[in-house]
Design a protein around this motif. Structure first.
Motif, PDB file in Angstrom:
ATOM      1  N   UNK A  29       8.952   1.051   7.421  1.00 47.80           N
ATOM      2  CA  UNK A  29       8.029   2.040   6.855  1.00 47.80           C
ATOM      3  C   UNK A  29       6.619   1.472   6.727  1.00 47.80           C
ATOM      4  N   UNK A  30       6.529   0.221   6.274  1.00 45.63           N
ATOM      5  CA  UNK A  30       5.217  -0.424   6.173  1.00 45.63           C
ATOM      6  C   UNK A  30       4.589  -0.571   7.559  1.00 45.63           C
ATOM      7  N   UNK A  31       5.415  -0.883   8.551  1.00 46.46           N
ATOM      8  CA  UNK A  31       4.924  -1.022   9.919  1.00 46.46           C
ATOM      9  C   UNK A  31       4.333   0.293  10.413  1.00 46.46           C
ATOM     10  N   UNK A  32       5.018   1.391  10.143  1.00 46.90           N
ATOM     11  CA  UNK A  32       4.488   2.699  10.542  1.00 46.90           C
ATOM     12  C   UNK A  32       3.131   2.971   9.896  1.00 46.90           C
ATOM     13  N   UNK A  33       3.002   2.633   8.611  1.00 48.14           N
ATOM     14  CA  UNK A  33       1.726   2.836   7.908  1.00 48.14           C
ATOM     15  C   UNK A  33       0.619   1.993   8.540  1.00 48.14           C
ATOM     16  N   UNK A  34       0.926   0.724   8.796  1.00 40.76           N
ATOM     17  CA  UNK A  34      -0.075  -0.181   9.373  1.00 40.76           C
ATOM     18  C   UNK A  34      -0.425   0.258  10.793  1.00 40.76           C
ATOM     19  N   UNK A  35       0.568   0.690  11.544  1.00 34.49           N
ATOM     20  CA  UNK A  35       0.315   1.164  12.911  1.00 34.49           C
ATOM     21  C   UNK A  35      -0.618   2.376  12.889  1.00 34.49           C
ATOM     22  N   UNK A  36      -0.371   3.283  11.970  1.00 30.83           N
ATOM     23  CA  UNK A  36      -1.240   4.461  11.849  1.00 30.83           C
ATOM     24  C   UNK A  36      -2.671   4.024  11.506  1.00 30.83           C
ATOM     25  N   UNK A  37      -2.814   3.111  10.544  1.00 24.87           N
ATOM     26  CA  UNK A  37      -4.141   2.608  10.184  1.00 24.87           C
ATOM     27  C   UNK A  37      -4.808   1.908  11.364  1.00 24.87           C
ATOM     28  N   UNK A  38      -4.019   1.191  12.139  1.00 25.05           N
ATOM     29  CA  UNK A  38      -4.542   0.493  13.315  1.00 25.05           C
ATOM     30  C   UNK A  38      -5.117   1.486  14.309  1.00 25.05           C
ATOM     31  N   UNK A  39      -4.374   2.537  14.615  1.00 24.97           N
ATOM     32  CA  UNK A  39      -4.861   3.515  15.587  1.00 24.97           C
ATOM     33  C   UNK A  39      -6.049   4.309  15.057  1.00 24.97           C
ATOM     34  N   UNK A  40      -6.110   4.518  13.751  1.00 23.78           N
ATOM     35  CA  UNK A  40      -7.296   5.166  13.173  1.00 23.78           C
ATOM     36  C   UNK A  40      -8.516   4.271  13.404  1.00 23.78           C
ATOM     37  N   UNK A  41      -8.370   2.969  13.130  1.00 22.55           N
ATOM     38  CA  UNK A  41      -9.484   2.030  13.338  1.00 22.55           C
ATOM     39  C   UNK A  41      -9.861   1.952  14.814  1.00 22.55           C
ATOM     40  N   UNK A  42      -8.866   1.917  15.689  1.00 20.29           N
ATOM     41  CA  UNK A  42      -9.136   1.871  17.127  1.00 20.29           C
ATOM     42  C   UNK A  42      -9.923   3.113  17.531  1.00 20.29           C
ATOM     43  N   UNK A  43      -9.472   4.285  17.082  1.00 20.19           N
ATOM     44  CA  UNK A  43     -10.146   5.530  17.425  1.00 20.19           C
ATOM     45  C   UNK A  43     -11.586   5.538  16.910  1.00 20.19           C
ATOM     46  N   UNK A  44     -11.767   5.089  15.645  1.00 18.60           N
ATOM     47  CA  UNK A  44     -13.101   5.093  15.047  1.00 18.60           C
ATOM     48  C   UNK A  44     -14.046   4.104  15.726  1.00 18.60           C
ATOM     49  N   UNK A  45     -13.508   3.025  16.256  1.00 21.51           N
ATOM     50  CA  UNK A  45     -14.357   1.956  16.791  1.00 21.51           C
ATOM     51  C   UNK A  45     -14.349   1.854  18.312  1.00 21.51           C
ATOM     52  N   UNK A  46     -13.651   2.740  18.976  1.00 21.79           N
ATOM     53  CA  UNK A  46     -13.559   2.688  20.434  1.00 21.79           C
ATOM     54  C   UNK A  46     -14.935   2.757  21.087  1.00 21.79           C
ATOM     55  N   UNK A  47     -15.814   3.539  20.513  1.00 26.97           N
ATOM     56  CA  UNK A  47     -17.173   3.666  21.080  1.00 26.97           C
ATOM     57  C   UNK A  47     -17.949   2.353  20.965  1.00 26.97           C
ATOM     58  N   UNK A  68      -2.168  -8.108   8.025  1.00 24.61           N
ATOM     59  CA  UNK A  68      -2.409  -9.150   7.019  1.00 24.61           C
ATOM     60  C   UNK A  68      -3.088  -8.566   5.773  1.00 24.61           C
ATOM     61  N   UNK A  69      -4.047  -7.666   5.974  1.00 23.89           N
ATOM     62  CA  UNK A  69      -4.711  -7.007   4.847  1.00 23.89           C
ATOM     63  C   UNK A  69      -3.704  -6.188   4.049  1.00 23.89           C
ATOM     64  N   UNK A  70      -2.853  -5.461   4.756  1.00 24.87           N
ATOM     65  CA  UNK A  70      -1.827  -4.644   4.100  1.00 24.87           C
ATOM     66  C   UNK A  70      -0.930  -5.515   3.223  1.00 24.87           C
ATOM     67  N   UNK A  72      -1.502  -8.520   1.952  1.00 24.40           N
ATOM     68  CA  UNK A  72      -2.240  -9.072   0.815  1.00 24.40           C
ATOM     69  C   UNK A  72      -2.445  -8.020  -0.279  1.00 24.40           C
ATOM     70  N   UNK A  73      -2.784  -6.801   0.117  1.00 25.26           N
ATOM     71  CA  UNK A  73      -2.984  -5.723  -0.859  1.00 25.26           C
ATOM     72  C   UNK A  73      -1.676  -5.347  -1.549  1.00 25.26           C
ATOM     73  N   UNK A  74      -0.587  -5.313  -0.785  1.00 25.65           N
ATOM     74  CA  UNK A  74       0.715  -4.963  -1.355  1.00 25.65           C
ATOM     75  C   UNK A  74       1.161  -6.027  -2.357  1.00 25.65           C
ATOM     76  N   UNK A  75       0.943  -7.282  -2.023  1.00 25.59           N
ATOM     77  CA  UNK A  75       1.305  -8.371  -2.934  1.00 25.59           C
ATOM     78  C   UNK A  75       0.476  -8.276  -4.212  1.00 25.59           C
ATOM     79  N   UNK A  76      -0.826  -8.028  -4.047  1.00 25.00           N
ATOM     80  CA  UNK A  76      -1.721  -7.946  -5.206  1.00 25.00           C
ATOM     81  C   UNK A  76      -1.317  -6.784  -6.108  1.00 25.00           C
ATOM     82  N   UNK A  77      -1.031  -5.604  -5.506  1.00 24.38           N
ATOM     83  CA  UNK A  77      -0.611  -4.431  -6.286  1.00 24.38           C
ATOM     84  C   UNK A  77       0.685  -4.697  -7.038  1.00 24.38           C
ATOM     85  N   UNK A  78       1.583  -5.450  -6.412  1.00 22.14           N
ATOM     86  CA  UNK A  78       2.878  -5.752  -7.024  1.00 22.14           C
ATOM     87  C   UNK A  78       2.793  -6.896  -8.024  1.00 22.14           C
TER      88      UNK A  78
END
Length: 165
Positions: A29-47, A68-70, A72-78
């Protein structure tokens, strides 16, 4: 046209990026979230992609940083350390319906978790994803020589841990 190109990127890189991220975060589930965030960043920065590295390397670098950011943030939140978070993820692998490994693979993941972050990344990219040193070098921004040394040290530490336990 841009949408069509992005769809092609998504189709081409979705599975290898999923596998790459999964090797880092270990949870589906975390992988799916990170993958989605990755493709959002790719789409936003492709130009802004200037072609100074391969598209593959650029996308893997984004995925690595997002994973890695995910974590670190998850560990910090927990309120726990990254190491504890990683050990919890490894201990939950047996219950993960998307994990088809056995006890030996879990022992391997536990051994990998004892390595410094950079050695973990290099080992996982080389061992699980079978990337070439040149590709890992572009993704992590490290020399091939340093990567070979990191991989060698990682293998020795893992061998030691697996043979003494």
């Amino acid at each position: 046209m841009q949408n069509e190109a992005f769809q092609k990127l998504l189709y081409t890189y979705q599975k290898p990026l999923y596998n790459h991220i999964r090797n880092i975060v270990l949870n589906h589930d975390d992988t799916d979230d990170v993958l989605q965030n990755t493709f959002i960043k790719v789409f936003q920065n492709l130009k802004n992609f200037k072609g100074e590295s391969k598209l593959f390397s650029w996308m893997y670098r984004i995925a690595t940083n997002e994973a890695l950011t995910f974590l670190n943030q998850k560990a910090k939140k927990s309120g726990i350390s990254s190491e504890t978070l990683q050990n919890n993820a490894i201990n939950n692998l047996k219950a993960d319906v998307y994990f088809d490994g056995n006890e030996i693979q879990i022992a391997l993941h536990k051994a990998i978790a004892t390595l410094p972050e950079k050695q973990q990344l290099v080992f996982k990219m080389k061992y699980f994803e079978e990337l070439k040193y040149e590709e890992i070098s572009e993704i992590l921004g490290t020399s091939v020589g340093a990567l070979k040394a990191s991989y060698h040290h990682a293998v020795k530490k893992i061998e030691n841990l697996l043979t003494t336990n």
